[in-house]
Design a protein around this motif. Sequence first.
Motif, PDB file in Angstrom:
ATOM      1  N   THR A   5      70.790  11.115  55.526  1.00 20.90           N
ATOM      2  CA  THR A   5      70.647  11.026  56.973  1.00 20.90           C
ATOM      3  C   THR A   5      70.692  12.428  57.555  1.00 20.90           C
ATOM      4  OG1 THR A   5      71.470   9.904  58.950  1.00 20.90           O
ATOM      5  CG2 THR A   5      73.121  10.674  57.367  1.00 20.90           C
ATOM      6  N   PHE A   6      70.753  12.547  58.880  1.00 23.49           N
ATOM      7  CA  PHE A   6      70.758  13.874  59.491  1.00 23.49           C
ATOM      8  C   PHE A   6      71.625  13.859  60.741  1.00 23.49           C
ATOM      9  CE2 PHE A   6      67.645  11.802  62.103  1.00 23.49           C
ATOM     10  CZ  PHE A   6      67.604  12.498  63.311  1.00 23.49           C
ATOM     11  N   SER A   7      71.986  15.044  61.173  1.00 23.48           N
ATOM     12  CA  SER A   7      72.777  15.226  62.381  1.00 23.48           C
ATOM     13  C   SER A   7      72.593  16.673  62.816  1.00 23.48           C
ATOM     14  CB  SER A   7      74.255  14.908  62.110  1.00 23.48           C
ATOM     15  OG  SER A   7      75.003  14.892  63.313  1.00 23.48           O
ATOM     16  N   VAL A  28      68.519  11.363  67.814  1.00 21.95           N
ATOM     17  CA  VAL A  28      69.347  11.305  66.600  1.00 21.95           C
ATOM     18  C   VAL A  28      69.870   9.896  66.358  1.00 21.95           C
ATOM     19  CG1 VAL A  28      71.347  12.275  65.394  1.00 21.95           C
ATOM     20  CG2 VAL A  28      70.023  13.714  66.965  1.00 21.95           C
ATOM     21  N   GLY A  29      70.120   9.159  67.418  1.00 21.23           N
ATOM     22  CA  GLY A  29      70.839   7.892  67.296  1.00 21.23           C
ATOM     23  C   GLY A  29      70.194   6.854  66.414  1.00 21.23           C
ATOM     24  N   ASP A  30      68.855   6.763  66.413  1.00 20.78           N
ATOM     25  CA  ASP A  30      68.205   5.700  65.646  1.00 20.78           C
ATOM     26  C   ASP A  30      68.340   5.884  64.138  1.00 20.78           C
ATOM     27  OD1 ASP A  30      67.459   4.360  67.885  1.00 20.78           O
ATOM     28  OD2 ASP A  30      65.421   5.179  67.956  1.00 20.78           O
ATOM     29  N   LYS A  31      68.150   7.117  63.657  1.00 18.18           N
ATOM     30  CA  LYS A  31      68.084   7.343  62.217  1.00 18.18           C
ATOM     31  C   LYS A  31      69.161   8.289  61.693  1.00 18.18           C
ATOM     32  CE  LYS A  31      63.081   6.581  61.997  1.00 18.18           C
ATOM     33  NZ  LYS A  31      61.765   7.152  61.584  1.00 18.18           N
ATOM     34  N   GLY A  32      69.893   8.923  62.587  1.00 20.64           N
ATOM     35  CA  GLY A  32      70.868   9.905  62.148  1.00 20.64           C
ATOM     36  C   GLY A  32      72.265   9.593  62.648  1.00 20.64           C
ATOM     37  N   ILE A  33      73.099  10.622  62.657  1.00 26.33           N
ATOM     38  CA  ILE A  33      74.473  10.513  63.138  1.00 26.33           C
ATOM     39  C   ILE A  33      74.560  11.283  64.449  1.00 26.33           C
ATOM     40  CG2 ILE A  33      76.907  10.991  62.673  1.00 26.33           C
ATOM     41  CD1 ILE A  33      76.244  10.896  59.682  1.00 26.33           C
ATOM     42  N   GLY A 255      82.159  11.901  45.029  1.00 29.16           N
ATOM     43  CA  GLY A 255      81.942  10.904  46.064  1.00 29.16           C
ATOM     44  C   GLY A 255      81.960  11.431  47.476  1.00 29.16           C
ATOM     45  N   ARG A 256      82.075  12.741  47.636  1.00 26.57           N
ATOM     46  CA  ARG A 256      82.115  13.296  48.979  1.00 26.57           C
ATOM     47  C   ARG A 256      80.700  13.625  49.471  1.00 26.57           C
ATOM     48  NH1 ARG A 256      87.376  17.251  49.225  1.00 26.57           N
ATOM     49  NH2 ARG A 256      88.191  16.706  47.164  1.00 26.57           N
ATOM     50  N   THR A 257      80.589  13.817  50.772  1.00 32.60           N
ATOM     51  CA  THR A 257      79.296  14.062  51.399  1.00 32.60           C
ATOM     52  C   THR A 257      79.082  15.552  51.618  1.00 32.60           C
ATOM     53  OG1 THR A 257      79.323  11.914  52.504  1.00 32.60           O
ATOM     54  CG2 THR A 257      77.901  13.603  53.454  1.00 32.60           C
ATOM     55  N   LEU A 258      77.875  16.015  51.343  1.00 32.89           N
ATOM     56  CA  LEU A 258      77.473  17.385  51.646  1.00 32.89           C
ATOM     57  C   LEU A 258      76.626  17.377  52.908  1.00 32.89           C
ATOM     58  CD1 LEU A 258      77.232  20.408  50.886  1.00 32.89           C
ATOM     59  CD2 LEU A 258      75.118  19.797  49.667  1.00 32.89           C
ATOM     60  N   TRP A 259      77.100  18.058  53.919  1.00 29.98           N
ATOM     61  CA  TRP A 259      76.323  18.272  55.141  1.00 29.98           C
ATOM     62  C   TRP A 259      75.577  19.586  54.933  1.00 29.98           C
ATOM     63  CZ3 TRP A 259      77.270  15.399  59.995  1.00 29.98           C
ATOM     64  CH2 TRP A 259      78.089  14.285  59.790  1.00 29.98           C
ATOM     65  N   ALA A 260      74.318  19.463  54.570  1.00 33.61           N
ATOM     66  CA  ALA A 260      73.528  20.613  54.127  1.00 33.61           C
ATOM     67  C   ALA A 260      72.808  21.249  55.302  1.00 33.61           C
ATOM     68  CB  ALA A 260      72.524  20.178  53.060  1.00 33.61           C
ATOM     69  N   VAL A 296      74.017  13.117  51.236  1.00 34.99           N
ATOM     70  CA  VAL A 296      73.597  14.329  51.938  1.00 34.99           C
ATOM     71  C   VAL A 296      73.295  14.002  53.394  1.00 34.99           C
ATOM     72  CG1 VAL A 296      71.776  16.074  52.148  1.00 34.99           C
ATOM     73  CG2 VAL A 296      72.692  15.510  49.892  1.00 34.99           C
ATOM     74  N   VAL A 297      73.800  14.847  54.277  1.00 33.74           N
ATOM     75  CA  VAL A 297      73.436  14.809  55.693  1.00 33.74           C
ATOM     76  C   VAL A 297      72.744  16.131  56.002  1.00 33.74           C
ATOM     77  CG1 VAL A 297      74.255  14.628  58.074  1.00 33.74           C
ATOM     78  CG2 VAL A 297      75.444  13.379  56.257  1.00 33.74           C
TER      79      VAL A 297
END
Length: 336
Positions: A5-7, A28-33, A255-260, A296-297
């Motif tokens: 996803t994205f933010s 952002v709201g429809d497909k992201g955070i 198991g953690r998320t990478l905000w790239a 991944v975000v």
Amino acid sequence: MTQPTFSAIGSMPGTDVRDTVRMVRDLVGDKGIPFLPELPARGPGADMIGRAASHLVGLGVDLQPSGWRLADSSGLDARRGAAYLRQDLDELAEAFDGWSGRLKVQWCGPWTLAASLALPRGERVLTDPGAARDLVQSVAESVREHLQQVARLVPDAELVLQWDEPSLPAVLAGALPTASGFGRVRPVEQGVVVDGLEHVRDAVAELVVAQVLHCCAPNVPVPLVRRVDGLDLAIDISLVKPRQWDGIAELVESGRTLWAGALATDAGAVRPEKVVDPLLRSWREIGLTGADLHRVVLTPACGLAAVAPTSVPGHLRTLAQATELLGEASESLSAG
């Protein structure tokens, strides 16, 4: 998350809160955070440091020509910072009325705040271990109050908390100048930094579905972040050194998320492939899988406050398109 996803990081250009909050919701709201934007162009108290300083619990602050400092009581600029946030939350409540799903809020982390605030005598709070401990506790209480307020305004939101820690590498390296400018503040021991991060993490754990440490400076201490259970990582991937990718792989595989941070904030219009390709190259080189891409975000490399306001919608649309490409790459890697 079951798909990438994205933010965005949080800071945005301009001074119109209403339009900015609605743009975030719509793009952002429809497909992201989506996230509660920060608009530092409004002035002191609307910026990352001023916002956190203005809301410290049990500690007063005022703004001097040299920056924010602790004081017996809070001054006019701190009250203005509190008013800015009230305005932001009013707009958030209206724009996100009935919202369900993830919603991100940002707050200055305790160590960047300790590096940025001064004691009454002028030195950084970081130079006084007792004052730094008090600040960590105050940050924990202030963020808890903030999250409780957001939860009341948007009751069905799944809150994500981003801790902004751009000064963390300098805090650990002893790279911050003293007030005189002739020396350097002593580095803070890693164990002390970890204890502080764990304290603020625990204070809000029941109020959020995820916490992420954001640092867009060079030399992000990836091993230290891995020591803090439950803390995801947001970084500018263009600054990641080859030796750091192994640590990032361990973080993702745990198991953690990478905000790239994959979209350069100083770039003009770019194709979504230009955003995704560098990340995918590194992903393959360190042996991560297509399934790992689900954690991944995609984000801009850092905040967007310095970007021309007319460019922001294009940046957000590019991230949305890049996320679709990342989802396709995830399926391709998993299949083959």
